[in-house]
Enzyme design. Sequence first.
Site, PDB file in Angstrom:
ATOM      1  N   LYS A 121      92.230  11.468  -6.837  1.00  0.00           N
ATOM      2  CA  LYS A 121      92.491  12.718  -6.120  1.00  0.00           C
ATOM      3  C   LYS A 121      92.689  12.460  -4.635  1.00  0.00           C
ATOM      4  CE  LYS A 121      89.824  15.247  -3.937  1.00  0.00           C
ATOM      5  NZ  LYS A 121      88.696  16.028  -3.392  1.00  0.00           N
ATOM      6  N   ASP A 139      91.933  18.926  -7.608  1.00  0.00           N
ATOM      7  CA  ASP A 139      90.544  19.154  -7.236  1.00  0.00           C
ATOM      8  C   ASP A 139      89.986  20.265  -8.112  1.00  0.00           C
ATOM      9  OD1 ASP A 139      91.683  21.476  -6.295  1.00  0.00           O
ATOM     10  OD2 ASP A 139      90.922  21.286  -4.245  1.00  0.00           O
TER      11      ASP A 139
END
Length: 225
Positions: A121, A139
């Site tokens: 991420k 996220d």
Amino acid sequence: MLNKSQIAYCLDTIGKMFPDAHCELNHSNPFELTIAVLLSAQCTDALVNKVTPGLFAKYKTPADYLQVPLEELQDDIRSIGLYRNKAKNIQKLCELLLDEYGGRVPEERDELTKLPGVGRKTANVVVSVAFGLPAIAVDTHVERVSKRLAICKWKDSVLQVEETLMKKVPKEDWCVTHHRLIFFGRYHCKAQNPKCPVCPLLELCREGQKRMKVKLKKDSPRSNA
């Protein structure tokens, strides 16, 4: 599951709701962004933004972070969750940047994920925001919205959510879609008390419809009798 045209409608609507969606982590270069995203793990962007002005004024290069004892860096980020582990990762990351990358943050995601404290991420955020390369960072907001809207399946892993979005969203829209989904999840489709009653996507959102049925049942005169 929504089809491609329904997904396109949802993303277009979200884009109209949040036309100025952007990365809310304050930074002025790829290195600062990498540090900020690392700090943001299990922490709000707002809290990170309170810490980074002083941090970035004190530490401007990877070498700067290695010139202080670990305890001093820990104190500088103490108000952020997991600050001990994050301080260790920052110093290890800076050491690797100097040893392997000439002190510069690499542009390639696979290289970024080799850095301590940088997961997929974080790497996707840096790739898309700092370097303008197509990527979708998943996220908690992106994952929640994608599953509530049935763009993805509830059982999908974070990687599967990313892969599904990459398949169903045009590549040239990956970066802006990432930011818009975050804003939609952060300010509208919240984890607690999402704004289902005023959501323009309610007709397509099975999760929202379920929540509205529950709310109507609770608010009905019989349930209050």
